[in-house]
Scaffold this motif. Structure first.
Motif, PDB file in Angstrom:
ATOM      1  N   GLY A 168      49.746  50.950  44.744  1.00 24.35           N
ATOM      2  CA  GLY A 168      50.313  51.617  43.588  1.00 24.35           C
ATOM      3  C   GLY A 168      50.631  50.638  42.477  1.00 24.35           C
ATOM      4  O   GLY A 168      50.286  49.452  42.547  1.00 24.35           O
ATOM      5  N   TYR A 170      53.564  48.840  40.063  1.00 22.82           N
ATOM      6  CA  TYR A 170      54.969  48.419  40.175  1.00 22.82           C
ATOM      7  C   TYR A 170      55.523  47.935  38.839  1.00 22.82           C
ATOM      8  O   TYR A 170      54.768  47.552  37.935  1.00 22.82           O
ATOM      9  CB  TYR A 170      55.098  47.325  41.232  1.00 22.82           C
ATOM     10  CG  TYR A 170      54.982  47.844  42.641  1.00 22.82           C
ATOM     11  CD1 TYR A 170      56.106  47.985  43.444  1.00 22.82           C
ATOM     12  CD2 TYR A 170      53.752  48.223  43.159  1.00 22.82           C
ATOM     13  CE1 TYR A 170      56.016  48.485  44.734  1.00 22.82           C
ATOM     14  CE2 TYR A 170      53.636  48.723  44.449  1.00 22.82           C
ATOM     15  CZ  TYR A 170      54.774  48.850  45.229  1.00 22.82           C
ATOM     16  OH  TYR A 170      54.677  49.359  46.500  1.00 22.82           O
ATOM     17  N   LYS A 182      57.987  51.014  42.683  1.00 26.81           N
ATOM     18  CA  LYS A 182      56.662  51.579  42.421  1.00 26.81           C
ATOM     19  C   LYS A 182      56.769  52.821  41.550  1.00 26.81           C
ATOM     20  O   LYS A 182      57.660  53.648  41.726  1.00 26.81           O
ATOM     21  CB  LYS A 182      55.967  51.936  43.737  1.00 26.81           C
ATOM     22  CG  LYS A 182      54.521  52.396  43.551  1.00 26.81           C
ATOM     23  CD  LYS A 182      53.828  52.648  44.885  1.00 26.81           C
ATOM     24  CE  LYS A 182      54.206  53.998  45.454  1.00 26.81           C
ATOM     25  NZ  LYS A 182      53.401  54.334  46.651  1.00 26.81           N
ATOM     26  N   THR A 236      49.896  55.777  42.968  1.00 29.35           N
ATOM     27  CA  THR A 236      50.442  56.048  41.635  1.00 29.35           C
ATOM     28  C   THR A 236      49.457  56.896  40.849  1.00 29.35           C
ATOM     29  O   THR A 236      48.273  56.584  40.782  1.00 29.35           O
ATOM     30  CB  THR A 236      50.696  54.736  40.865  1.00 29.35           C
ATOM     31  OG1 THR A 236      51.660  53.952  41.570  1.00 29.35           O
ATOM     32  CG2 THR A 236      51.200  55.024  39.455  1.00 29.35           C
ATOM     33  N   ARG A 259      50.801  45.971  43.591  1.00 30.14           N
ATOM     34  CA  ARG A 259      51.100  45.233  44.810  1.00 30.14           C
ATOM     35  C   ARG A 259      49.816  44.923  45.558  1.00 30.14           C
ATOM     36  O   ARG A 259      48.992  45.790  45.798  1.00 30.14           O
ATOM     37  CB  ARG A 259      52.030  46.058  45.711  1.00 30.14           C
ATOM     38  CG  ARG A 259      52.400  45.306  47.001  1.00 30.14           C
ATOM     39  CD  ARG A 259      53.127  46.213  47.981  1.00 30.14           C
ATOM     40  NE  ARG A 259      54.418  46.635  47.494  1.00 30.14           N
ATOM     41  CZ  ARG A 259      55.525  45.938  47.635  1.00 30.14           C
ATOM     42  NH1 ARG A 259      55.486  44.767  48.226  1.00 30.14           N
ATOM     43  NH2 ARG A 259      56.661  46.409  47.189  1.00 30.14           N
TER      44      ARG A 259
END
Length: 261
Positions: A168, A170, A182, A236, A259
């Motif tokens: 995702g 961050y 996140k 995300t 990440r």
């Protein structure tokens, strides 16, 4: 229980790094088998799949440009690296019983079909996975930009960004800041404003201008790709507006990170 897909067609972007698995360079066969199996499981529920592959596991044009190589030549060499990855993935999908075609933006008819939009749509309409290699065929354009472009050209419902170990987007570098949070959801505009690093600004702008949703997720968590196509909350989501979802926005932020596990 049979998966009920929320999308009839997707564009999956695989970074070159995703092909090397635990190796520092090149292609790890077991990783390719895993990726092909994830694609197969989604294919088998009737989802049309286009795939854009990167080449960073073998060649990064920016690195060679920094050493003095002409940028156009370096980028063209990188395009050839994506063709190698595409052929490896095509071979594994074929061995798994998935009908697949590779199309290249740089014509090389003895290796793969040249990219022609109408032909790509024909393959998808006949239930074939289509792998798009050689980026857009132009230097100074990343494979992320190629992914946005091909997603729009094949009328994909979503652009799915699957990089190596990314789960995702961050608000800080989680490798440095253990309290990094996140984003579950963010808009294209805000991602551009904050300098999102999940994909380049050209790709993001193209998606924003055409209202193409993007999902950034970790392909190496089994079942994640199936979760995306079934409408589950994975990774995300980047959309044109807030879509009624709570948007996590830190009060101070200079840069957005992804990440890498």
């Amino acid at each position: 229980m049979r998966l009920t897909p929320s999308y009839s067609r997707i564009l999956l972007k695989l970074s070159g790094e995703s092909f090397k698995g635990g190796k520092s360079f090149g292609i790890e066969n077991e990783t390719v088998r895993y990726i092909a199996n994830e694609i197969k499981q989604v294919y088998e529920v009737g989802v049309g799949i286009g795939v854009v592959v990167g080449g960073g596991n073998m060649w990064r044009g920016a690195d060679y440009e920094a050493q003095g190589m002409d940028r156009s030549s370096a980028d063209h060499a990188g395009m050839l690296a994506t063709v190698m990855n595409a052929l490896v993935l095509q071979d594994q999908l074929q061995r798994d019983g998935v009908p697949v075609r590779t199309m290249t933006a740089i014509p090389m008819p003895t290796v793969a079909e040249p990219y022609i939009r109408s032909r790509a749509l024909h393959h998808l309409e006949h239930s074939r996975v289509v792998i798009f290699a050689a980026g857009t065929g132009n230097p100074f354009m990343s494979t992320d930009t190629a992914a946005s472009l091909r997603a729009l050209e094949i009328n994909a419902g979503v652009l799915v960004m699957a990089k190596n170990g990314v789960d995702g987007v961050y608000d800080a570098d989680p490798a440095v800041n253990p309290t990094a949070k996140k984003f579950d959801h963010i808009t294209h505009h805000k991602a551009l404003e904050l300098g999102l690093r999940a994909l380049d600004s050209t790709a993001l702008s193209l998606a924003m201008d055409n209202k193409l949703p993007i999902l950034v997720f970790d392909v190496f968590k089994p079942g994640n790709l199936q979760g995306i196509v079934s409408g589950g909350h994975v990774g995300t989501r980047i959309t044109i507006d807030d879509a009624g979802e709570q948007l996590h926005m830190p009060q101070q932020m200079s840069q957005v990170y992804v990440r890498n596990n």
